[in-house]
Design an enzyme around this catalytic site. Structure first.
Site, PDB file in Angstrom:
ATOM      1  N   HIS A  39      -9.680 -39.992 -20.928  1.00 21.36           N
ATOM      2  CA  HIS A  39     -10.150 -38.825 -21.671  1.00 21.36           C
ATOM      3  C   HIS A  39      -9.105 -37.724 -21.537  1.00 21.36           C
ATOM      4  O   HIS A  39      -8.370 -37.664 -20.536  1.00 21.36           O
ATOM      5  CB  HIS A  39     -11.477 -38.324 -21.105  1.00 21.36           C
ATOM      6  CG  HIS A  39     -12.627 -39.228 -21.353  1.00 21.36           C
ATOM      7  ND1 HIS A  39     -13.923 -38.774 -21.321  1.00 21.36           N
ATOM      8  CD2 HIS A  39     -12.706 -40.552 -21.634  1.00 21.36           C
ATOM      9  CE1 HIS A  39     -14.751 -39.772 -21.569  1.00 21.36           C
ATOM     10  NE2 HIS A  39     -14.020 -40.866 -21.754  1.00 21.36           N
TER      11      HIS A  39
ATOM     12  N   GLU B  23      -9.350 -34.654 -20.726  1.00 26.63           N
ATOM     13  CA  GLU B  23      -9.503 -33.852 -19.506  1.00 26.63           C
ATOM     14  C   GLU B  23      -8.898 -34.551 -18.293  1.00 26.63           C
ATOM     15  O   GLU B  23      -8.193 -33.937 -17.495  1.00 26.63           O
ATOM     16  CB  GLU B  23     -10.990 -33.574 -19.217  1.00 26.63           C
ATOM     17  CG  GLU B  23     -11.719 -32.831 -20.302  1.00 26.63           C
ATOM     18  CD  GLU B  23     -12.460 -33.728 -21.283  1.00 26.63           C
ATOM     19  OE1 GLU B  23     -13.557 -33.344 -21.721  1.00 26.63           O
ATOM     20  OE2 GLU B  23     -11.936 -34.804 -21.626  1.00 26.63           O
TER      21      GLU B  23
ATOM     22  N   CYS C 173     -17.829 -34.648 -20.802  1.00 23.47           N
ATOM     23  CA  CYS C 173     -18.855 -35.627 -20.447  1.00 23.47           C
ATOM     24  C   CYS C 173     -19.108 -35.524 -18.935  1.00 23.47           C
ATOM     25  O   CYS C 173     -18.363 -34.845 -18.214  1.00 23.47           O
ATOM     26  CB  CYS C 173     -18.388 -37.031 -20.836  1.00 23.47           C
ATOM     27  SG  CYS C 173     -17.055 -37.686 -19.784  1.00 23.47           S
TER      28      CYS C 173
ATOM     29  N   CYS D 213     -15.974 -36.378 -16.797  1.00 21.76           N
ATOM     30  CA  CYS D 213     -14.932 -35.351 -16.812  1.00 21.76           C
ATOM     31  C   CYS D 213     -15.367 -34.099 -16.067  1.00 21.76           C
ATOM     32  O   CYS D 213     -14.571 -33.489 -15.354  1.00 21.76           O
ATOM     33  CB  CYS D 213     -14.537 -35.022 -18.252  1.00 21.76           C
ATOM     34  SG  CYS D 213     -13.659 -36.389 -19.051  1.00 21.76           S
TER      35      CYS D 213
END
Length: 159
Positions: free
Chosen positions: A58, A60, A88, A91
């Site tokens: 991801h 992040e 999410c 993260c």
């Protein structure tokens, strides 16, 4: 450093540039930018799950990794992460572990966003760190690219 609302827009625009890079690569268009306390951009990233076959790739997480290497420290104290979509749970937990100062996000994610789902790890007093979160910065632009991406994917599957 005192952060102004115009600064938030500036950094979110950088995160959107990363989201557009993801979009062009057929990745879910989410971008992130990690900023130092002095306003220096430490890291920029976008989703790479499809390219790397890695569920943790991801934007992040990739920013955290790049920023930690650049600073030679896993603690990203006093850093702010700008991301185009609400983080999410994975993260948000990683950002907690990285000890960031703040997270600024664009679009809300009622189906997958940690805060929208009720996971407020960033303010949970049982944990050893807390940080501030602000959502809705450039919400329309951040939502639009995601909507367009998934609309195009659905149209492709109809054919």
């Amino acid at each position: 450093m005192k952060t102004l609302f115009t600064d938030h827009h500036w950094y979110m625009t950088m995160a959107l540039d990363e989201a557009f890079a993801a979009y062009k690569s057929l990745e879910v268009p989410i971008g992130a930018v990690l900023v130092s306390p002095t306003g220096e951009v430490i890291a920029k990233a976008h989703n790479l799950k499809e390219k790397t076959f890695d569920t943790t790739a991801h934007a992040e997480i990739l920013c955290i990794k790049e920023g930690s290497v650049k600073l030679q420290n896993w603690r990203l104290s006093d850093c702010t992460l700008y991301v185009t979509l609400e983080p999410c749970p994975m993260c948000l937990s990683a950002l907690l572990q990285a000890r960031v100062k703040a997270v600024i996000f664009g679009a809300y994610d009622p189906k997958g966003g940690a805060l929208s789902l009720g996971y407020h790890f960033n303010t949970d007093k049982r944990l050893n760190h807390s940080f501030s979160i602000m959502g809705g910065v450039k919400h329309y632009e951040c939502s639009k690219i995601l909507s367009q991406f998934f609309k195009e994917r659905r149209e492709r599957y109809k054919k």
